[in-house]
Design a protein around this motif. Structure first.
Motif, PDB file in Angstrom:
ATOM      1  N   VAL A 105      14.623 -13.533 -30.220  1.00  0.00           N
ATOM      2  CA  VAL A 105      16.084 -13.426 -30.295  1.00  0.00           C
ATOM      3  C   VAL A 105      16.688 -13.211 -28.910  1.00  0.00           C
ATOM      4  CG1 VAL A 105      18.013 -12.030 -31.174  1.00  0.00           C
ATOM      5  CG2 VAL A 105      16.095 -12.620 -32.680  1.00  0.00           C
ATOM      6  N   SER A 106      16.170 -12.214 -28.195  1.00  0.00           N
ATOM      7  CA  SER A 106      16.737 -11.874 -26.885  1.00  0.00           C
ATOM      8  C   SER A 106      16.058 -12.628 -25.744  1.00  0.00           C
ATOM      9  CB  SER A 106      16.560 -10.380 -26.632  1.00  0.00           C
ATOM     10  OG  SER A 106      15.177 -10.075 -26.559  1.00  0.00           O
ATOM     11  N   HIS A 107      14.934 -13.292 -26.051  1.00  0.00           N
ATOM     12  CA  HIS A 107      14.136 -13.986 -25.021  1.00  0.00           C
ATOM     13  C   HIS A 107      13.617 -13.034 -23.954  1.00  0.00           C
ATOM     14  CE1 HIS A 107      16.087 -17.426 -26.975  1.00  0.00           C
ATOM     15  NE2 HIS A 107      14.959 -18.030 -26.694  1.00  0.00           N
ATOM     16  N   ILE A 108      13.315 -11.820 -24.354  1.00  0.00           N
ATOM     17  CA  ILE A 108      12.714 -10.851 -23.440  1.00  0.00           C
ATOM     18  C   ILE A 108      11.198 -10.884 -23.585  1.00  0.00           C
ATOM     19  CG2 ILE A 108      12.375  -8.359 -23.100  1.00  0.00           C
ATOM     20  CD1 ILE A 108      15.421  -8.092 -23.512  1.00  0.00           C
ATOM     21  N   LEU A 109      10.542 -10.824 -22.451  1.00  0.00           N
ATOM     22  CA  LEU A 109       9.088 -10.887 -22.325  1.00  0.00           C
ATOM     23  C   LEU A 109       8.688  -9.606 -21.592  1.00  0.00           C
ATOM     24  CD1 LEU A 109       6.799 -13.193 -22.536  1.00  0.00           C
ATOM     25  CD2 LEU A 109       7.301 -13.616 -20.142  1.00  0.00           C
TER      26      LEU A 109
END
Lengths: 253, 253, 253, 253, 253, 253, 253, 253
Positions: A105-109
């Motif tokens: 959803v947030s494209h956080i890795l």
């Protein structure tokens, strides 16, 4: 020798990890305040200077660059945080670091330290459901940097009673992040209701004359209410960072 | 009866001040949270709700409206603060309230309580000399609301050593207000040097393709540094308000 | 007969290479100053007039047009240089000219003479890692035209110590190319630190209100520092060309 | 003690000129590289760093600030140069410095050393008569900094033979300044005809959809010709400065 | 009954072609001046009113709509002309009308009467090779409507000698179509050299700050030369139409 | 318990439908006026407040979110209406609700009650064939909310007789929806011909300098005719909603 | 010797008129095609090249420059035509040339030959009364260059019957000039009704979102009708010039 | 004979009023539907066609034109209404028509019939005090055309309780006019609270990035609430006109 060369030397066995560490620590950190990687200069001085370790803006980074920078920061800090990552980047990183976590959803890795302590309280609000992607970038950024977050989603001004029913949570926060696309009126309404700063994040959600978020940006910049701090369109990270700064001040950090 | 009617009744002697007070207090404050003046509704609930008493945006106000609103707030709070006033407005007010003070640089018009206590510390900085008008609006707003202010003027990026020589003052503040026109690069440079929030105020100073401050606004919104909170072009008041909110949090207020 | 017709005659054996050369040289070069190819007019007079041989902007060129123009310039000059090429264009050219070299970062396609002599010194700098594609277009263009280039990458204003640690290299150059996206503040900072011209290249790197590079372009055009020469967004080629002109003047060419 | 305080001390006789000089030299120049005047910080380090002494942008400066800054730079350098001055500012300065010269076309205000030596050669060209104000700002700036200038006015593209008749002067210059409003096509035409850099100055001359010079700015930024260095709309000073930098390089300075 | 219903009746044999013709002619042409097709109203009165038969803007038309409109106009006029067609649309039409011709450069789809007579003379010029797609739309439109066309391609202002070598052709035309992207300076240069109208077509060719052709459009609208008639970005059809109108007037049609 | 949790309980058999209904009705509807679904807050109070049940803007909704919201509203109202749906979304919904209908022209996805009664009369007009997609969104929205609609398509100003031949239908409507792209002149012409409000919908149909519909939007906003109500670019839904409000007033609802 | 010097010589009696004429004719006209006046280069070759003598754009010209250029052209051609003149400029010219005529509506300043012959027919139309100033600039320009003009004013689209009642005049013209502000729809309506070119002149008449004429400009550029030639905002002169070119072609000149 | 000539004939006694009336009625009204005044064509057919008599947009009208048009409409209708008038225009009209009334807030100039009957109910609301000028233009326009108006001023979103305390008045109206500058959020909030159409009027009130009202316009066009009809910036007249149309429909007129 650049960082890359040193790491290749270690990989090939011509240099021990301990020697490499000395080399890297002495040259970069103490003298220059950054690690020279040729295509990038990791700002190792940043945490001392600003209170925030360097994070990675993944969008558009070449695969090998991303992996090396990811590894470098991870080894420095024991955790690492990247924004705007793709699923492909995640899968590539996963091969080397199986503990990596990706939020579609947030494209956080990220790889995050366990049992982090959270302080204060920040409310992250959205006008609509489509603004959640940006809101999650803000919320998770704040959490990564140790902020306690309350999520209040889908409280846009076309149905004001939804916002009023959550006003207690919003008014108790050290600051409020208001994420809204289309006409972005949420920030102005918030500004008139709370005593703490409102960080306004315009999003590109909408169509027609929203011009990729320009409409919401102008609304927020021209707000008739006060105490509105505007960041760039879709810039959830910037909002989470700023919220953390304010929350830390409020908590005496 | 509107406020104006009540006041006229008192003026003409048909209503005593005490009776009027009762009328006004009961009707407006407790029930509605504002004073109805026909052309305006004074938000008497604002201080309780947001921590800031209502101030006056003088630009474009009709003379009699301005005087009445000025008087109304002064009587309510014992002090009053107006922005963007003209010399003519000042002279008109002065006739009725000789204790009024006007600053021709910031265009602030006010009557302020004596021996105000100031808390915390905010640094107000400008890139050039021409940005001082906006910076003073920010600084005096913050001071009116009880914030201690350090002024650091003319430290633009074309001569960076000027900024570095004052870095100690800037880094110790609870937050920094960066006021800059032209290309507005000052905010980005600040953002990389401090751990506290930077409130960026684009100004309309410049010419050619600055498009009335749009250039500086876009620079600040797109800043590569983090912790940058942007307000409207030339909005010194908004910056001083936001700085006060953050400073209060830092000081536990 | 157009150039294409002549070449087809040679291909089919009805015209010898020597005869063709005479035809081409006499008609085009001496009388008109260009080669007529129907869909294009190769400016054979350009090097004499401007000091720079014609190069190829590959983007959007039809395959057969590109190959013919590439061949024509290669035969004229013994080397050839194309910008904004795709991998598909490279592979097509490669079939006919196996000595062709393609750089996937800068998208430059070229055959270059060996043992070229480089003069002077130009510093090509970037704010971030994502700006390197444009910077390499600038650097390799300058090198193609005989300029010695120093690369200084990832020295953006959010960590100014990185820039200061390389200031010696930057201050010794005949001119500096500053490549930056987002808010593009690097050019202004450079302008205040060096005595030589700064060629500012805004890039489309960024998101939100950067509007495809417009934000960085406006920043650079409105710079408070002097000695800033701005080129188009992402126009690395133009920057390398201009840097070469200035470098040649400095070296007495 | 600030500079202003020191000067007042000298004015009142409580401090000798010699003592003041010592104070000023020691404190400001050697330690900080600038003079602190409260509302301004004169960058005394600038000439050493960039090769150009500080000049004054007069527009919008308060009268007393302008006079003090003017005096300060004059005493430092023995000459002084101001741009965008009004007739009123000139008359005020004239009272104190009768040797001041004002040019109503370019709005330049200056006291210049006699028998200055001029080096190299720069051609300053305009498309029309209305562009001369900006062109003179460029030409006189370049001359102030020691550049020899040729003026070639009214050679716009609607009558190309006028340009061609002066092409010898243009092609011999170390660089060309092309000043044009309306559609600004002059720069592109120049770029195809010369081997030296063309500094393009868009002007706000025109009407309708020229949007205050934006039209000419976009034309010049998008030029199909190479070697075009663009500065801000109406920025004659910036063009003269950049031309001087290039001319110095060409003359080995 | 709509046209569609009538045609279906004929297809199914319930209505003879002759009867259908009567129905269509009487109802639509004589009374209303158009054919009602539900989703479209074919303007059968157009040729009488404007001198030009209706043509088809193919972009975005649904397949069955396109085929029906194509057929309708073909049957009315014995020829038909469509712009902005895709290869897929061409292949679909080809099944029903094998005599259809498609030009992949201009994206024109047509069936044209044989042995058309051409009158007058119009010169269609481009600044670069990438502008040819738009130029061909203009040229073929003019030819379809009976205009004789001379093509003069790749004569942009960065190499003016190419334009001058073809000036005779350009000056003899009844009007000139100048097609240019990037900065679009070609139109201004043309305007100063010819006595006949110049139809300026800005194209979206370019990158960076060309903003999809806005740069060239503004250049052409603000031209310092006179006699410049501007049409929409990439609007080759409009230019060919306008050129035909002017050419007809010149030839006494 | 959130709505989602309640529904899951029912699905797994741990909660009866009746009990769930009680829970949902009591908590959400009566107390708060909305259903909390975590990622969305269904505004169950909307119909009472505004006269219109909530509809679904499908674009960008995650599949499971869309299905749940679709189901929730369907169960509440016995019908449901979604705009900007994709074929993929339709197929997913179809699996669960086989009675769902999808219109590929307007991209409307709905389950509608049978034998709905239609009141009043609204005319929905388009300038061209390409505007029909937006017009159908308007028409079907109005019909869903009980409005009788007349469609008048392809009556743009380049052939005014087409419009005049349908003027009777247009003048009898309670209001007119004018849908037009390109230059959008249809709305102004309509405004001068009717006595009822004209709802103007600019579309993104066109190319070049239409800037995604901005051209038509500005035309309509600046109309010289009166009685023009403008909605967002391509906002057929908004036009149908507004037309329904006006039609209801005219019919005494 | 420049023209100015020659004229001063004649004025002082040191040079006879005849000698001066020889000097001027020989040097300027035959060799260079222009008169060098220092601040301007009068394009004496223009009439031969383009069929139109040079005219004067008076706006912003310095008084003495204007008078000299006015005199120069008058002596060359026996008549002279200036646009955008002020009343002050008129009065200054009047002192030297009492036969000068000034029209306060169009701001045209001229001395015109008597008994001029007019050919062909051009219709100049306006949407409203406020557009007449621009329309008169167009009409009088066309008349000065020998075109017969019909004026059709106040026929905007909010009352179409006014336009239709004058359609005969409009349809008989060789071309139509359509002058309109606000939304500028007049040009599109015209384009659908006539077979000759329509020259569209957007005006800055209007308010709000007309953005100084941008709205009308975009409308005209995006017209759905064909045969629309657009000139700059308020550019009556350009329209009259273009109309004359087309009218001459139609009349075989 | 034009109207002006006829009136002059009457004034000089050469024509009786009765004869003039016949002339005017027969020629203009019945045959053409307008009065030809040369510089204007009074649309006498408008009331029959649209239900609204023609009004006068005074801005920029020449004095004699304004007086004649004012007189013409007054004589036709027995009342007359002008917008955007100046005090000078008022004083000029007053000489001839002493019954003229001028409102300095709304700049409306009128002679209105006595004892007009008002129907229905429209609420005119403003966000702030500075928006009242535009609101009064809307309110008085609606009243002139027979609409009953409730004024609800200074209910902007920074103090929402002010709006809620007047919600009863707003919800009972047939439609609501929402007048707001700065960020214009009032319209969105209204849209979510009422069942009737909201006519949104953006104003140019504000500063900085409000860009003359563009910010409020974009907010209102992009509103997340439905039932929002937007008119031009500061277009109070248009809003009052549209409100009257809707109010009449609601009242069965």
């Amino acid at each position: 020798m650049t960082l890359q060369q040193i790491l290749e030397e270690v990989e090939s066995g011509r240099l021990s990890a301990a020697e490499a560490e000395v080399l890297l620590k002495k040259e970069s950190h103490e003298t220059k305040g950054y690690d020279e990687m040729g295509y990038a200069k990791i700002d190792t001085d940043r945490e001392k200077r600003t209170g925030f370790a360097e994070v990675i803006y993944c969008a558009g980074k070449a695969p090998e660059h991303l992996v090396n920078i990811f590894a470098r920061i991870y080894h420095e800090n024991g955790e690492v945080f990247g924004t705007r990552a793709t699923k492909e980047q995640y899968e590539m990183i996963l091969e080397r670091f199986p503990e990596t976590v990706f939020d579609p959803v947030s494209h956080i890795l990220k790889i995050e330290k366990l049992e982090k302590e959270y302080i204060g309280r920040v409310a992250v609000c959205t006008a609509g459901t489509a603004d959640i992607a940006v809101a999650e970038e803000a919320a998770q950024t704040a959490e990564y940097f140790g902020t306690r977050v309350d999520r209040v989603y889908d409280v846009g001004v076309s149905g004001m009673h939804r916002l009023f029913s959550r006003l207690d949570v919003i008014q108790e926060a050290n600051c409020v992040v208001a994420v809204a696309g289309m006409e972005g009126a949420l920030a102005s309404v918030m500004g008139g209701l709370v005593r703490r700063p409102v960080i306004a994040v315009p999003t590109s959600v909408g169509y027609g004359a929203n011009f990729g978020g320009l409409s919401a940006l102008l609304t927020m910049i021209n707000s008739c209410a006060n105490g509105i701090a505007v960041v760039n369109i879709d810039n959830g990270f910037g909002a989470g960072y700023l919220a953390t700064q304010i929350n830390r001040l409020a908590e005496g950090k």
